[in-house]
Design a protein around this motif. Structure first.
Motif, PDB file in Angstrom:
ATOM      1  N   ARG A  25      25.174  40.815 -18.438  1.00  0.00           N
ATOM      2  CA  ARG A  25      23.718  41.012 -18.427  1.00  0.00           C
ATOM      3  C   ARG A  25      22.975  39.760 -17.989  1.00  0.00           C
ATOM      4  O   ARG A  25      21.765  39.797 -17.790  1.00  0.00           O
ATOM      5  N   GLY A  26      23.688  38.646 -17.854  1.00  0.00           N
ATOM      6  CA  GLY A  26      23.026  37.434 -17.368  1.00  0.00           C
ATOM      7  C   GLY A  26      23.928  36.221 -17.530  1.00  0.00           C
ATOM      8  O   GLY A  26      24.892  36.246 -18.305  1.00  0.00           O
ATOM      9  N   PHE A  27      23.631  35.195 -16.750  1.00  0.00           N
ATOM     10  CA  PHE A  27      24.417  33.954 -16.816  1.00  0.00           C
ATOM     11  C   PHE A  27      23.503  32.742 -16.886  1.00  0.00           C
ATOM     12  O   PHE A  27      22.368  32.773 -16.393  1.00  0.00           O
ATOM     13  N   GLU A  28      24.039  31.675 -17.473  1.00  0.00           N
ATOM     14  CA  GLU A  28      23.441  30.352 -17.320  1.00  0.00           C
ATOM     15  C   GLU A  28      24.501  29.525 -16.605  1.00  0.00           C
ATOM     16  O   GLU A  28      25.625  29.397 -17.097  1.00  0.00           O
ATOM     17  N   ILE A  29      24.148  29.014 -15.428  1.00  0.00           N
ATOM     18  CA  ILE A  29      25.145  28.388 -14.555  1.00  0.00           C
ATOM     19  C   ILE A  29      24.721  26.957 -14.235  1.00  0.00           C
ATOM     20  O   ILE A  29      23.564  26.719 -13.866  1.00  0.00           O
ATOM     21  N   ALA A  30      25.672  26.019 -14.379  1.00  0.00           N
ATOM     22  CA  ALA A  30      25.374  24.632 -13.987  1.00  0.00           C
ATOM     23  C   ALA A  30      25.777  24.447 -12.530  1.00  0.00           C
ATOM     24  O   ALA A  30      26.928  24.701 -12.153  1.00  0.00           O
TER      25      ALA A  30
ATOM     26  N   THR B 167      22.563  38.224 -11.102  1.00  0.00           N
ATOM     27  CA  THR B 167      23.771  38.138 -11.937  1.00  0.00           C
ATOM     28  C   THR B 167      25.054  38.508 -11.193  1.00  0.00           C
ATOM     29  O   THR B 167      26.040  37.766 -11.220  1.00  0.00           O
ATOM     30  N   GLN B 168      25.052  39.669 -10.509  1.00  0.00           N
ATOM     31  CA  GLN B 168      26.315  40.163  -9.936  1.00  0.00           C
ATOM     32  C   GLN B 168      26.889  39.261  -8.847  1.00  0.00           C
ATOM     33  O   GLN B 168      28.087  39.294  -8.588  1.00  0.00           O
ATOM     34  N   LEU B 169      26.011  38.443  -8.221  1.00  0.00           N
ATOM     35  CA  LEU B 169      26.510  37.521  -7.186  1.00  0.00           C
ATOM     36  C   LEU B 169      27.544  36.540  -7.725  1.00  0.00           C
ATOM     37  O   LEU B 169      28.385  36.037  -6.990  1.00  0.00           O
ATOM     38  N   PHE B 170      27.450  36.258  -9.027  1.00  0.00           N
ATOM     39  CA  PHE B 170      28.316  35.241  -9.621  1.00  0.00           C
ATOM     40  C   PHE B 170      29.528  35.850 -10.321  1.00  0.00           C
ATOM     41  O   PHE B 170      30.385  35.132 -10.825  1.00  0.00           O
ATOM     42  N   VAL B 171      29.574  37.190 -10.368  1.00  0.00           N
ATOM     43  CA  VAL B 171      30.731  37.874 -10.963  1.00  0.00           C
ATOM     44  C   VAL B 171      31.894  37.754  -9.983  1.00  0.00           C
ATOM     45  O   VAL B 171      31.744  38.027  -8.788  1.00  0.00           O
ATOM     46  N   GLY B 172      33.036  37.336 -10.474  1.00  0.00           N
ATOM     47  CA  GLY B 172      34.229  37.265  -9.612  1.00  0.00           C
ATOM     48  C   GLY B 172      34.142  36.185  -8.553  1.00  0.00           C
ATOM     49  O   GLY B 172      34.823  36.276  -7.531  1.00  0.00           O
ATOM     50  N   ASP B 173      33.334  35.139  -8.787  1.00  0.00           N
ATOM     51  CA  ASP B 173      33.138  34.111  -7.749  1.00  0.00           C
ATOM     52  C   ASP B 173      34.160  32.982  -7.830  1.00  0.00           C
ATOM     53  O   ASP B 173      34.080  32.013  -7.064  1.00  0.00           O
TER      54      ASP B 173
ATOM     55  N   GLY C 100      43.503  38.091 -23.490  1.00  0.00           N
ATOM     56  CA  GLY C 100      42.306  37.636 -24.211  1.00  0.00           C
ATOM     57  C   GLY C 100      42.535  36.757 -25.422  1.00  0.00           C
ATOM     58  O   GLY C 100      41.582  36.212 -25.977  1.00  0.00           O
ATOM     59  N   LEU C 101      43.795  36.580 -25.846  1.00  0.00           N
ATOM     60  CA  LEU C 101      44.032  35.647 -26.953  1.00  0.00           C
ATOM     61  C   LEU C 101      43.667  34.229 -26.512  1.00  0.00           C
ATOM     62  O   LEU C 101      43.175  33.430 -27.288  1.00  0.00           O
ATOM     63  N   THR C 102      43.901  33.930 -25.249  1.00  0.00           N
ATOM     64  CA  THR C 102      43.681  32.580 -24.708  1.00  0.00           C
ATOM     65  C   THR C 102      42.624  32.573 -23.603  1.00  0.00           C
ATOM     66  O   THR C 102      41.896  31.590 -23.447  1.00  0.00           O
ATOM     67  N   ALA C 103      42.559  33.640 -22.803  1.00  0.00           N
ATOM     68  CA  ALA C 103      41.601  33.672 -21.682  1.00  0.00           C
ATOM     69  C   ALA C 103      40.173  33.698 -22.224  1.00  0.00           C
ATOM     70  O   ALA C 103      39.900  34.284 -23.271  1.00  0.00           O
ATOM     71  N   THR C 104      39.274  33.073 -21.476  1.00  0.00           N
ATOM     72  CA  THR C 104      37.903  32.902 -21.948  1.00  0.00           C
ATOM     73  C   THR C 104      36.953  33.921 -21.300  1.00  0.00           C
ATOM     74  O   THR C 104      37.263  34.510 -20.264  1.00  0.00           O
ATOM     75  N   VAL C 105      35.780  34.031 -21.920  1.00  0.00           N
ATOM     76  CA  VAL C 105      34.761  34.929 -21.365  1.00  0.00           C
ATOM     77  C   VAL C 105      34.293  34.372 -20.010  1.00  0.00           C
ATOM     78  O   VAL C 105      34.131  35.115 -19.041  1.00  0.00           O
ATOM     79  N   GLY C 106      34.128  33.049 -19.907  1.00  0.00           N
ATOM     80  CA  GLY C 106      33.707  32.450 -18.628  1.00  0.00           C
ATOM     81  C   GLY C 106      34.719  32.724 -17.529  1.00  0.00           C
ATOM     82  O   GLY C 106      34.358  33.090 -16.399  1.00  0.00           O
ATOM     83  N   GLY C 107      36.005  32.587 -17.861  1.00  0.00           N
ATOM     84  CA  GLY C 107      37.054  32.871 -16.879  1.00  0.00           C
ATOM     85  C   GLY C 107      37.057  34.351 -16.517  1.00  0.00           C
ATOM     86  O   GLY C 107      37.198  34.715 -15.347  1.00  0.00           O
ATOM     87  N   GLY C 108      36.878  35.206 -17.527  1.00  0.00           N
ATOM     88  CA  GLY C 108      36.907  36.658 -17.291  1.00  0.00           C
ATOM     89  C   GLY C 108      35.814  37.120 -16.343  1.00  0.00           C
ATOM     90  O   GLY C 108      36.034  37.987 -15.496  1.00  0.00           O
ATOM     91  N   LEU C 109      34.624  36.507 -16.477  1.00  0.00           N
ATOM     92  CA  LEU C 109      33.524  36.906 -15.592  1.00  0.00           C
ATOM     93  C   LEU C 109      33.693  36.301 -14.205  1.00  0.00           C
ATOM     94  O   LEU C 109      33.235  36.873 -13.216  1.00  0.00           O
ATOM     95  N   SER C 110      34.392  35.182 -14.125  1.00  0.00           N
ATOM     96  CA  SER C 110      34.612  34.551 -12.820  1.00  0.00           C
ATOM     97  C   SER C 110      35.760  35.219 -12.070  1.00  0.00           C
ATOM     98  O   SER C 110      35.893  35.059 -10.857  1.00  0.00           O
TER      99      SER C 110
END
Ligand SMILES: Cc1cc2nc3c(=O)[nH]c(=O)nc-3n(C[C@H](O)[C@H](O)[C@H](O)COP(=O)(O)OP(=O)(O)OC[C@H]3O[C@@H](n4cnc5c(N)ncnc54)[C@H](O)[C@@H]3O)c2cc1C
Length: 524
Positions: free
Chosen positions: A161-166, A195-201, A132-142
């Protein structure tokens, strides 16, 4: 919509060959260089850049901290692509903190988030991987990361709890607490939640720009305990019981090979120095930690000969509750034949949760790569045995190519044990290693020639371990382009997932090949 030329003129897009080459590999895989690197500094720039790249026929591959090794952002196919470096999106919105939610931009690191929330007496329910010093929240959820907080909140996705996805066409999809308003969070529960559909995608279904995470108050009391076990079955049974009872915020275990490797690491000696310095600082949390856990700083090498070791980190709302938790953990470990050893490891880890990532190489500068499986606690011992049997089958080639292996154990939620074998072998380092390692570590690491034969053998070993585990029906995080997610879908599931990919990405521009999901028929 901006053109790519306009984005280049604005400093958002770059075709610089050196920069592009920096982004053609992760810690294990390498592939083609991106045609363009997009480095947006705001949500609007990110949306523009993604839309412009996709419209000009490029696939869009998101990258956060780049701290992975499963090929999620390493494009393997022939398709030309733009890599979106999301580290420039760093805003943290605390306006819903009193409602138990923080909204962060995708490039925020777990370390940054932890620091900001700590100042408010808060923490995310899942608060980061060890990277987590370098890894991001976006990467962590993906990736659906695990570790800090995984005792109670098994994975990063469980705190989402939710995402905004481009999406590649520039459309913005908002889910969960962000579903009904971009400006303020709302209540998530209103029919089905995407939300959960995009977790780990692995970024296959779009680029996460903002993430809403659950937050909670910091614990008042923390402490750790360590135990030694003679056999893996006993260690894994104890971990399973502690996990089921929800007693530990984090558990980590080492097999004897890993324990010996860790105690040989220079960085462990440095960890001790860091901890001693921190403890001398007399900060109240750290002082509490020292008093509650009765820290004794054992010297390096104390893990040698300790067999299978378990390190449990507990947290509570009062010192009294903490003492009760620690007593229960001791009781369970004792029932499985564990004997108490110095609690240095959990103490060091909890005191400095996000340390420099010098573990991306082995203790003697070897290349390093892990593989993992998530198992129902009742199948964990069989999984560890399968791993050892797989090593036996490959013993000759491992010896010939100087490949060694060791395993780490952890728990994710009440019933799941994670087994993470690691491989080490002599091989040249990549640019990503040089960027990640601290300078002093880099200086003492002797260059060695590239060793593609050993690297291929390690790739085969990783696959062999995953195959050997298949009958135990494991789960896998960090799917990227490495774990057989798509192959294990039945025809109904496959139809649905391919349908989702086709809906969010009809032209096959969104990290094609990640998750092993094909592009829609007719896509270029
Ligand atoms: C030393 C070390 C320790 C580690 N410890 C842990 C650990 O404790 N627990 C754990 O789970 N993992 C661990 N990891 C693995 C890895 O670091 C984590 O999974 C981490 O979450 C990766 O985050 P990242 O930002 O670096 O993602 P990246 O490596 O940049 O990307 C990972 C994947 O996510 C996609 N992605 C990235 N950002 C976005 C976005 N905004 N939108 C959509 N897709 C995106 C990428 O395309 C790729 O498929 C460790 C790695 C190292 C090197």
């Amino acid at each position: 919509m901006s053109t790519l030329d306009e984005l280049s003129a604005a400093g958002i897009a770059s075709a610089d060959p050196q920069l592009r080459a920096r982004f053609n590999h992760d810690f294990f895989n390498s592939g083609a260089s991106p045609e363009l690197v997009l480095a947006p500094r705001s949500l609007a720039e990110a949306r523009e850049a993604i839309q412009a790249a996709a419209a000009s026929g490029l696939a869009v591959v998101p990258r956060g901290g780049g701290m992975s090794y499963t090929g999620g952002y390493v494009a393997a196919g022939q398709q030309r692509f733009a890599l979106v470096d999301l580290r420039g999106l760093t805003a943290i919105d605390l306006s819903s903190a009193d409602d138990g939610i923080v909204v962060v931009e995708a490039g925020v690191t777990w370390h940054q988030l932890w620091e900001v929330l700590k100042a408010r007496g808060l923490r995310a329910n899942f608060w980061g991987p060890l990277s987590g010093l370098t890894a991001t929240v976006g990467g962590g959820l993906s990736q659906n990361a695990i570790f800090w907080g995984s005792g109670q909140t098994a994975t990063a996705g469980d705190a989402a709890r939710g995402f905004e996805i481009a999406l590649p066409d520039g459309e913005i999809l908002r889910t969960g607490v962000l579903a009904r308003s971009a400006e303020r969070t709302g209540v998530r529960h209103f029919g089905p939640d995407l939300t959960q559909l995009f977790v780990g995608d692995a970024g296959r279904f779009g680029v996460k720009l903002r993430i809403a995470l659950a937050v909670m108050p910091l614990p008042q009391a923390t402490g750790g305990l360590s135990f030694s076990f003679a056999a893996p079955e006993a260690l894994l049974a104890a971990m399973g019981d502690i996990a089921r009872a929800g007693l530990a915020a984090q558990q980590v275990g080492f097999d004897p090979v890993l324990a010996n490797l860790r105690s040989r690491r220079q960085s462990l000696g440095e960890d001790f120095k860091t901890l001693t310095r921190l403890l001398r600082g007399q900060g109240s949390i750290l002082k509490g930690l020292r008093d509650a856990a009765g820290v004794t700083l054992a010297g390096r090498g104390f893990l040698e000969g300790a067999g299978f070791t378990l390190h449990a980190m507990c947290e509570a709302r009062s010192e009294r509750s903490l003492r009760e938790l620690l007593a229960e953990v001791t009781d369970i470990a004792g029932r499985h034949g564990g004997t108490g050893i110095e609690n240095t490891i959990p103490t060091v880890m909890a005191a400095a949760p996000f340390t420099p990532l010098n573990g991306v190489i082995g203790p003697n500068g070897e290349r390093w790569v892990p593989v993992h499986g998530l198992f129902q606690a009742s199948r964990a011992a069989a999984a560890y045995r399968n791993y050892l049997d797989t090593l036996d089958v490959h013993r000759e080639i491992m010896e010939r190519l100087s490949i060694s292996s060791a395993a780490l154990f952890s728990a994710a939620g009440p019933g799941v044990i994670v087994i993470e074998p690691m491989f080490f072998w002599p091989d040249a380092l990549e640019e990503l290693h040089r960027e990640t390692l601290e300078e002093k570590v880099m200086k003492r690491t002797k260059p060695v020639p590239a060793n593609p034969e050993a690297r291929d053998a390690v790739a085969a070993l990783r696959r062999a371990v995953v195959d050997a585990w298949a009958p135990l029906d494991p789960g896998h995080l960090q799917v990227g382009r490495s774990y057989p997610f798509a192959q294990r879908l039945d025809s109904t599931q496959r139809r649905l997932f391919e349908g989702i990919a086709a809906l969010v990405d009809p032209l096959g521009r969104s990290n094609p090949g990640a998750l092993g999901l094909e592009c829609p028929r007719g896509a270029p």
